[in-house]
Motif scaffolding. Structure first.
Motif, short mmCIF file in Angstrom:
data_model
loop_
_atom_site.label_atom_id
_atom_site.label_comp_id
_atom_site.label_asym_id
_atom_site.label_seq_id
_atom_site.Cartn_x
_atom_site.Cartn_y
_atom_site.Cartn_z
N VAL A 166 19.91 118.13 -79.02
CA VAL A 166 20.05 117.69 -77.64
C VAL A 166 19.42 116.32 -77.47
CG1 VAL A 166 19.50 118.21 -75.22
CG2 VAL A 166 19.97 120.08 -76.82
N TYR A 167 20.15 115.43 -76.81
CA TYR A 167 19.62 114.12 -76.43
C TYR A 167 19.92 113.93 -74.95
CZ TYR A 167 19.54 109.10 -75.59
OH TYR A 167 19.29 107.86 -75.04
N ALA A 168 19.00 113.31 -74.22
CA ALA A 168 19.22 113.15 -72.77
C ALA A 168 18.60 111.86 -72.26
CB ALA A 168 18.65 114.34 -72.01
N THR A 200 15.68 112.71 -79.96
CA THR A 200 16.67 113.77 -80.07
C THR A 200 15.95 115.04 -80.49
OG1 THR A 200 18.45 112.25 -80.67
CG2 THR A 200 18.73 114.56 -81.28
N VAL A 201 16.20 116.13 -79.78
CA VAL A 201 15.49 117.38 -80.01
C VAL A 201 16.38 118.34 -80.78
CG1 VAL A 201 14.38 119.37 -78.92
CG2 VAL A 201 14.15 117.09 -77.89
N THR A 202 15.85 118.86 -81.88
CA THR A 202 16.55 119.90 -82.65
C THR A 202 16.05 121.26 -82.18
OG1 THR A 202 16.80 118.46 -84.58
CG2 THR A 202 16.98 120.84 -84.94
N LEU A 203 16.98 122.13 -81.82
CA LEU A 203 16.60 123.45 -81.33
C LEU A 203 16.25 124.36 -82.51
CD1 LEU A 203 19.21 124.00 -78.50
CD2 LEU A 203 16.88 123.14 -78.32
N PRO A 204 15.15 125.09 -82.39
CA PRO A 204 14.69 125.90 -83.53
C PRO A 204 15.53 127.13 -83.80
CG PRO A 204 13.29 126.25 -81.61
CD PRO A 204 14.23 125.13 -81.26
N GLY A 205 16.20 127.67 -82.77
CA GLY A 205 17.01 128.87 -82.96
C GLY A 205 18.21 128.82 -82.05
N THR A 206 19.20 129.64 -82.33
CA THR A 206 20.41 129.66 -81.53
C THR A 206 20.72 131.06 -81.09
OG1 THR A 206 21.81 129.92 -83.49
CG2 THR A 206 21.39 127.67 -82.75
N LEU A 207 21.54 131.16 -80.05
CA LEU A 207 21.97 132.45 -79.51
C LEU A 207 23.07 133.03 -80.40
CD1 LEU A 207 21.59 134.25 -76.92
CD2 LEU A 207 23.54 133.04 -75.98
N PRO A 208 23.01 134.30 -80.73
CA PRO A 208 24.09 134.91 -81.51
C PRO A 208 25.44 134.68 -80.87
CG PRO A 208 22.24 136.43 -81.31
CD PRO A 208 21.95 135.26 -80.40
N HIS A 209 26.46 134.45 -81.68
CA HIS A 209 27.80 134.15 -81.18
C HIS A 209 28.32 135.23 -80.23
CE1 HIS A 209 28.68 130.50 -83.42
NE2 HIS A 209 28.13 131.06 -84.47
N GLU A 210 27.95 136.48 -80.47
CA GLU A 210 28.49 137.54 -79.64
C GLU A 210 27.97 137.48 -78.21
OE1 GLU A 210 25.17 139.35 -82.24
OE2 GLU A 210 26.90 138.01 -82.47
#
Length: 379
Positions: A212-214, A364-374
């Motif tokens: 993410v960049y803002a 620019t921020v790298t997110l440490p985890g992501t939400l499962p696709h489901e």
């Protein structure tokens, strides 16, 4: 109580009794009309101590009861089946917590919380209590968003490469109130207001964000909260989303410009449902709602701007805000799923928090985890 178990009214097949906390813009224009228009729901109580707002609510909903404070709801929780929280942002977490602890399913207006951690704590509490906790992300049922989702699903654009989304306004004069406050406790500013919509839409369409960049600015004299913000998201699948929210845009850009390997889709203008609700129009089953005139349809094509005749007009699907509360009623009765989960809202808050940090630190921020696709689905 089992997950999403119906309360007393739901068990008997009688309409589910809804209490609405707050009768400002969100409560009076969106929630009260949509609840009242939903088969199987009835607006039972409005919580406001403001006499002018009580008079407005009584005129629009003659049978409604009133409470001066949310505490009155918890004292008679057995008379209710759902609490809708449409009060200022800073009250969302404490009120949702109190409602869940009182044994009541909850709908919370966006943003559900100021942080993703708070949203996940609420999700855990709802799961522990076996209660519905849903977030009112109504822009998933905008006409242009529904149309775009269908175009992508049908492969009309090929592989989407860039998603541009603008929620822009020209409001050079401040309106005042907590939404423009610089107090962080108020959770004001456009990043968390309109940004909650555009980020949620991007995640629903293209899945988890990894970077993410803002850029976020305070443009208007006397303003204390961000009123002109840009967010760039790199999704896990490689799509790049460029999102703009602004109150200082003298010339409005397209609502959507979506570029794919086969074609692009460009759409101007906002979904008409909010304007209709503000004018006092109400959705009625079996009658047209959320329809758009042909002149406002977007265009699909390649090689030329739609403003110079490029592309083919594509009929805009009707907007469908009523679908949200229809789904909520089904979820409470145990016949359908939660239309917008707190975990989905938490994923959007991860992006908003990263955007705030990016704008503040210029990184620019790298997110440490992501939400499962489901957890992501196109409505």
């Amino acid at each position: 109580m089992t997950p999403n178990a119906p309360a007393a009214s739901g068990a008997t097949g009688a309409p589910l009794r809804v209490a609405l906390v707050g009768y400002g813009l969100a409560g009076s224009v969106f929630h009260a009309p949509l609840v009242s228009a939903t088969d199987g729901l009835v607006l039972d109580t409005v919580v406001t101590s403001n006499e002018e707002r009580r008079a407005e609510a009584r005129a629009a909903h003659p049978k409604v009861r009133f409470a001066a404070s949310p505490d009155e709801l918890w004292e008679r929780a057995d008379e209710l089946d759902l609490v809708v929280i449409a009060s200022p942002n800073k009250t969302h977490v404490p009120l949702a917590t109190a409602a869940l602890k009182a044994g009541l399913p909850v709908v919370v207006d966006k943003p559900i919380a100021g942080t993703a951690a708070e949203a996940r704590e609420l999700a855990a509490l709802a799961e522990e209590r076996g209660l519905l906790l849903s977030v009112f992300q109504n822009r998933r049922w905008d006409n242009d968003f529904r149309t775009l989702a269908a175009l992508i699903a049908d492969g009309e654009l090929g592989e989407v490469q860039r998603f541009e989304s603008r929620f822009e306004r020209w409001r050079p004069q401040l309106k005042g109130g907590w939404r423009e406050s610089g107090d962080p406790d108020e959770i004001g500013g456009l990043l968390y207001d309109l940004g909650s919509h555009v980020v949620d839409q991007a995640l629903v369409l293209f899945g988890p964000a990894v970077q993410v960049y803002a850029e976020s600015d305070v443009r208007r004299p006397g303003a204390a909260a961000d009123d002109d913000t840009f967010i760039a998201i790199t999704h896990e699948n490689g799509v790049r989303s460029h999102l703009y929210v602004s109150a200082t845009t003298a010339q409005l850009g397209p609502r959507f410009r979506v570029l794919g390997s086969a074609a692009g889709y460009v759409k101007y203008g906002l979904d008409p449902q909010e304007a209709a609700l503000r004018e006092g129009l109400r959705p009625v089953a079996g009658e047209p709602w959320g329809e758009e005139v042909e002149q406002m349809w977007g265009r699909v094509g390649s090689g030329e701007s739609p403003l110079t005749g490029g592309g083919t007009p594509v009929r805009t699907l009707p907007g469908d805000y009523p679908a949200y509360y229809t789904a909520v009623a089904a979820a409470i009765r145990g016949t359908g799923g939660n239309p917008v989960t707190a975990l989905q809202a938490a994923a959007a808050l991860d992006v908003l928090e990263a955007a705030r940090r990016s704008a503040r630190e210029g990184v620019t921020v790298t997110l440490p985890g992501t939400l499962p696709h489901e957890e992501q689905s196109v409505s």
